[in-house]
Design a protein around this motif. Structure first.
Motif, PDB file in Angstrom:
ATOM      1  N   LYS A   6       0.852  -1.186   0.000  1.00  0.00           N
ATOM      2  CA  LYS A   6       0.000   0.000   0.000  1.00  0.00           C
ATOM      3  C   LYS A   6       0.891   1.239   0.000  1.00  0.00           C
ATOM      4  CE  LYS A   6      -4.098   1.901   2.228  1.00  0.00           C
ATOM      5  NZ  LYS A   6      -4.849   1.887   0.967  1.00  0.00           N
ATOM      6  N   ASP A   7       0.581   2.177  -0.880  1.00  0.00           N
ATOM      7  CA  ASP A   7       1.345   3.422  -0.954  1.00  0.00           C
ATOM      8  C   ASP A   7       0.757   4.418   0.039  1.00  0.00           C
ATOM      9  OD1 ASP A   7       2.782   5.666  -1.586  1.00  0.00           O
ATOM     10  OD2 ASP A   7       1.829   5.993  -3.535  1.00  0.00           O
ATOM     11  N   GLU A   8       1.498   4.676   1.097  1.00  0.00           N
ATOM     12  CA  GLU A   8       1.021   5.596   2.129  1.00  0.00           C
ATOM     13  C   GLU A   8       1.543   7.012   1.927  1.00  0.00           C
ATOM     14  OE1 GLU A   8       2.036   3.618   5.813  1.00  0.00           O
ATOM     15  OE2 GLU A   8       0.143   2.499   5.764  1.00  0.00           O
ATOM     16  N   HIS A  40       7.080   7.861   0.459  1.00  0.00           N
ATOM     17  CA  HIS A  40       8.280   7.407  -0.245  1.00  0.00           C
ATOM     18  C   HIS A  40       8.885   8.534  -1.078  1.00  0.00           C
ATOM     19  CE1 HIS A  40       7.416   3.314   0.959  1.00  0.00           C
ATOM     20  NE2 HIS A  40       6.206   3.409   0.442  1.00  0.00           N
ATOM     21  N   THR A  78      10.028  10.359  -4.406  1.00  0.00           N
ATOM     22  CA  THR A  78       9.367  10.402  -5.710  1.00  0.00           C
ATOM     23  C   THR A  78      10.400  10.613  -6.811  1.00  0.00           C
ATOM     24  OG1 THR A  78       8.949  12.786  -5.520  1.00  0.00           O
ATOM     25  CG2 THR A  78       7.201  11.292  -4.773  1.00  0.00           C
ATOM     26  N   PRO A 125       5.964   7.595  -6.839  1.00  0.00           N
ATOM     27  CA  PRO A 125       6.634   7.067  -5.644  1.00  0.00           C
ATOM     28  C   PRO A 125       7.660   6.008  -6.020  1.00  0.00           C
ATOM     29  CG  PRO A 125       4.415   6.180  -5.836  1.00  0.00           C
ATOM     30  CD  PRO A 125       4.537   7.254  -6.876  1.00  0.00           C
ATOM     31  N   LEU A 144      10.683   3.353  -4.119  1.00  0.00           N
ATOM     32  CA  LEU A 144      11.355   2.846  -2.932  1.00  0.00           C
ATOM     33  C   LEU A 144      12.861   2.795  -3.163  1.00  0.00           C
ATOM     34  CD1 LEU A 144       8.362   1.767  -2.566  1.00  0.00           C
ATOM     35  CD2 LEU A 144       9.378  -0.031  -1.158  1.00  0.00           C
ATOM     36  N   LYS A 197      -4.091   3.636  -3.435  1.00  0.00           N
ATOM     37  CA  LYS A 197      -2.865   3.665  -4.227  1.00  0.00           C
ATOM     38  C   LYS A 197      -1.913   2.584  -3.716  1.00  0.00           C
ATOM     39  CE  LYS A 197      -3.080   8.587  -5.412  1.00  0.00           C
ATOM     40  NZ  LYS A 197      -2.363   9.889  -5.379  1.00  0.00           N
ATOM     41  N   ILE A 214       1.856   0.029  -4.778  1.00  0.00           N
ATOM     42  CA  ILE A 214       3.096  -0.107  -5.547  1.00  0.00           C
ATOM     43  C   ILE A 214       3.374  -1.591  -5.734  1.00  0.00           C
ATOM     44  CG2 ILE A 214       5.571   0.391  -5.671  1.00  0.00           C
ATOM     45  CD1 ILE A 214       5.095   2.742  -3.755  1.00  0.00           C
ATOM     46  N   GLN A 236       9.626  -1.490 -10.232  1.00  0.00           N
ATOM     47  CA  GLN A 236       8.548  -0.955  -9.400  1.00  0.00           C
ATOM     48  C   GLN A 236       7.523  -0.256 -10.283  1.00  0.00           C
ATOM     49  OE1 GLN A 236       9.934   1.298  -5.913  1.00  0.00           O
ATOM     50  NE2 GLN A 236      12.027   0.657  -6.391  1.00  0.00           N
ATOM     51  N   PRO A 281       3.948   1.945  -9.557  1.00  0.00           N
ATOM     52  CA  PRO A 281       2.814   2.439  -8.771  1.00  0.00           C
ATOM     53  C   PRO A 281       1.528   2.343  -9.576  1.00  0.00           C
ATOM     54  CG  PRO A 281       4.131   4.270  -9.560  1.00  0.00           C
ATOM     55  CD  PRO A 281       4.862   3.026  -9.956  1.00  0.00           C
ATOM     56  N   SER A 311      -3.141   2.604  -9.113  1.00  0.00           N
ATOM     57  CA  SER A 311      -4.292   2.879  -8.257  1.00  0.00           C
ATOM     58  C   SER A 311      -5.381   1.853  -8.530  1.00  0.00           C
ATOM     59  CB  SER A 311      -4.826   4.295  -8.501  1.00  0.00           C
ATOM     60  OG  SER A 311      -5.305   4.420  -9.830  1.00  0.00           O
TER      61      SER A 311
END
Length: 202
Positions: free
Chosen positions: A84-86, A89, A91, A96, A98, A138, A140, A156, A158, A160
């Motif tokens: 889950k993209d909180e 992270h 950008t 986003p 990691l 959202k 990742i 990676q 991202p 939705s």
């Protein structure tokens, strides 16, 4: 000419919304991982058989299929994780991303992991998994491949869930801006030609 310029601008506007390691190539959705490619196919059987490339249109059961296009991938350990993209992270190009430290930290990944496919090889070159998304949000996706020598590639992307319109509106706005610019340029060129034309003698 104007048509070529307009097409290039529209394509550029669309490409700007490509999601991380996932993008389009020859009308196919591809996942880039290191020097290699996987074809990416996603669909939601309870809604329709229409395929999606990155963002998932609705909540519910989701099936993702990855087809490895390079034979070397079949001998590599492949791991998939969705988190889950909180929104906390780093950008990159507005998306986003990691860091290596985050990717290697169970303390960072485990609390936000919603599905995890453990590392294994796929001799047939096809990998598929299912997950049911109960709510919009959202996320990742992280695909990691590792060969026998310890060389590792990570991709990676991202995405939705249930927010398709929000994603597409940026593309629509960009296209409208490009169209207005093209119309203005055509009008401006036509006006210059009309003003510069020699007057006929009376």
């Amino acid at each position: 000419g104007i048509a070529a310029w307009l097409l290039a601008m529209v394509l550029s506007a669309s490409a700007a919304h490509a999601h991380g390691g996932v993008g389009m190539q020859d009308n196919r959705c591809v996942l880039r991982i290191g020097p290699d490619l996987m074809f990416f196919t996603g669909y939601q059987p309870q809604n329709s058989r229409d395929e999606f490339c990155d963002d998932i249109p609705n909540t519910g059961q989701t099936v993702v299929v990855l087809d490895m296009q390079n034979t070397e991938l079949r001998d590599m350990q492949t791991e998939i994780r969705i988190i889950k993209d909180e929104g906390n992270h780093t950008t990159m190009n507005g998306l986003p991303f990691l860091t290596d430290a985050e990717l290697g930290s169970p303390q960072v990944l485990d609390p936000v992991t919603i599905t995890h496919v453990l590392p294994r090889t796929y001799p047939t070159g096809t990998l598929n998994f299912e997950h049911t998304f109960p709510e919009t949000g959202k996320f990742i996706g992280i695909v990691t491949v590792k060969n026998a020598h310890g060389q590792t590639y990570v991709s990676q992307f991202p995405f939705s869930v249930g927010k398709g319109f929000g994603k597409n509106i940026g593309i629509y706005v960009s296209m409208v801006v490009v169209l207005f610019a093209a119309v203005f340029m055509l009008w401006h060129l036509g006006r210059k030609q009309k003003l510069g034309a020699p007057k006929k003698p009376a």
